[in-house]
Design a protein around this motif. Structure first.
Motif, mmCIF file in Angstrom:
data_model
loop_
_atom_site.group_PDB
_atom_site.id
_atom_site.type_symbol
_atom_site.label_atom_id
_atom_site.label_comp_id
_atom_site.label_asym_id
_atom_site.label_seq_id
_atom_site.Cartn_x
_atom_site.Cartn_y
_atom_site.Cartn_z
ATOM 1 N N PRO A 214 -11.553 2.719 29.703
ATOM 2 C CA PRO A 214 -11.342 3.500 30.927
ATOM 3 C C PRO A 214 -11.851 4.926 30.735
ATOM 4 C CG PRO A 214 -9.295 3.261 29.739
ATOM 5 C CD PRO A 214 -10.313 2.422 29.025
ATOM 6 N N ARG A 215 -12.242 5.529 31.815
ATOM 7 C CA ARG A 215 -12.697 6.918 31.751
ATOM 8 C C ARG A 215 -11.513 7.816 31.434
ATOM 9 N NH1 ARG A 215 -15.453 7.908 37.237
ATOM 10 N NH2 ARG A 215 -15.198 10.033 36.510
ATOM 11 N N PRO A 216 -11.716 8.887 30.691
ATOM 12 C CA PRO A 216 -10.621 9.810 30.388
ATOM 13 C C PRO A 216 -9.993 10.358 31.669
ATOM 14 C CG PRO A 216 -12.548 10.313 29.057
ATOM 15 C CD PRO A 216 -12.966 9.285 30.062
ATOM 16 N N GLY A 217 -8.663 10.436 31.681
ATOM 17 C CA GLY A 217 -7.954 10.961 32.838
ATOM 18 C C GLY A 217 -7.811 9.978 33.980
ATOM 19 N N ARG A 218 -8.174 8.712 33.734
ATOM 20 C CA ARG A 218 -8.080 7.663 34.762
ATOM 21 C C ARG A 218 -7.082 6.597 34.331
ATOM 22 N NH1 ARG A 218 -10.943 9.367 39.295
ATOM 23 N NH2 ARG A 218 -12.444 10.863 38.491
ATOM 24 N N TRP B 190 -5.056 0.662 33.620
ATOM 25 C CA TRP B 190 -4.689 -0.701 34.022
ATOM 26 C C TRP B 190 -5.850 -1.626 33.664
ATOM 27 C CZ3 TRP B 190 -0.487 -3.195 35.476
ATOM 28 C CH2 TRP B 190 -0.625 -4.457 36.063
ATOM 29 N N ALA B 191 -5.578 -2.613 32.821
ATOM 30 C CA ALA B 191 -6.623 -3.525 32.358
ATOM 31 C C ALA B 191 -6.459 -4.900 32.989
ATOM 32 C CB ALA B 191 -6.567 -3.651 30.844
ATOM 33 N N GLU B 192 -7.585 -5.537 33.236
ATOM 34 C CA GLU B 192 -7.596 -6.915 33.719
ATOM 35 C C GLU B 192 -8.574 -7.693 32.857
ATOM 36 O OE1 GLU B 192 -8.527 -6.903 37.886
ATOM 37 O OE2 GLU B 192 -6.592 -6.030 38.412
ATOM 38 N N GLY B 193 -8.285 -8.964 32.654
ATOM 39 C CA GLY B 193 -9.159 -9.806 31.853
ATOM 40 C C GLY B 193 -8.377 -10.452 30.731
ATOM 41 N N SER C 180 -0.445 7.104 31.290
ATOM 42 C CA SER C 180 -1.537 6.143 31.124
ATOM 43 C C SER C 180 -1.916 5.439 32.411
ATOM 44 C CB SER C 180 -1.138 5.078 30.096
ATOM 45 O OG SER C 180 -0.929 5.663 28.837
ATOM 46 N N TYR C 181 -0.962 5.361 33.360
ATOM 47 C CA TYR C 181 -1.193 4.581 34.561
ATOM 48 C C TYR C 181 -0.989 5.423 35.812
ATOM 49 C CZ TYR C 181 -0.513 0.791 31.225
ATOM 50 O OH TYR C 181 -0.611 -0.033 30.142
ATOM 51 N N CYS C 182 -1.642 5.010 36.901
ATOM 52 C CA CYS C 182 -1.404 5.632 38.198
ATOM 53 C C CYS C 182 0.004 5.236 38.651
ATOM 54 C CB CYS C 182 -2.451 5.163 39.209
ATOM 55 S SG CYS C 182 -2.361 3.404 39.614
ATOM 56 N N ALA C 183 0.498 5.845 39.697
ATOM 57 C CA ALA C 183 1.867 5.578 40.169
ATOM 58 C C ALA C 183 2.074 4.103 40.517
ATOM 59 C CB ALA C 183 2.192 6.459 41.369
ATOM 60 N N ASP C 184 1.104 3.471 41.169
ATOM 61 C CA ASP C 184 1.261 2.060 41.552
ATOM 62 C C ASP C 184 1.360 1.152 40.326
ATOM 63 O OD1 ASP C 184 1.200 2.695 44.239
ATOM 64 O OD2 ASP C 184 -0.933 2.231 44.469
ATOM 65 N N HIS C 185 0.486 1.342 39.351
ATOM 66 C CA HIS C 185 0.505 0.483 38.165
ATOM 67 C C HIS C 185 1.660 0.840 37.234
ATOM 68 C CE1 HIS C 185 -3.816 -0.488 39.217
ATOM 69 N NE2 HIS C 185 -3.126 -1.614 39.315
ATOM 70 N N ARG C 186 2.064 2.099 37.199
ATOM 71 C CA ARG C 186 3.221 2.502 36.392
ATOM 72 C C ARG C 186 4.468 1.792 36.905
ATOM 73 N NH1 ARG C 186 2.221 7.671 36.122
ATOM 74 N NH2 ARG C 186 3.246 8.196 38.066
#
Length: 68
Positions: free
Chosen positions: A8-12, A15-18, A36-42
């Motif tokens: 993932p890009r720094p500061g982004r 959330w991983a898929e695969g 590490s995660y945005c509010a939705d994924h957190r």
């Protein structure tokens, strides 16, 4: 041909898929420093300790003694 490691890009959001090491990071939402995660994924990956205890006790197996 080997797949290049995708990070993932720094500061982004991270959330991983695969699977099997072939992960992508489709969420490109900026994250707050120290997270590490945005509010939705957190909300999906973080479970408060009280809720974790409750779900553990609800999912605990119940063993019954069987008369022999």
């Amino acid at each position: 041909m080997e797949n290049a490691l995708s990070l993932p890009r720094p500061g982004r959001c991270k959330w991983a898929e695969g699977d099997s090491g072939n992960y992508t990071f489709p969420c490109n939402v900026r994250v707050e420093s120290g997270t590490s995660y945005c509010a939705d994924h957190r909300a999906l990956v973080y479970m408060p300790p009280e809720e974790r205890r409750r779900s553990r006790s609800a999912a605990a197996p119940v063993f019954k003694r069987i008369a022999a």
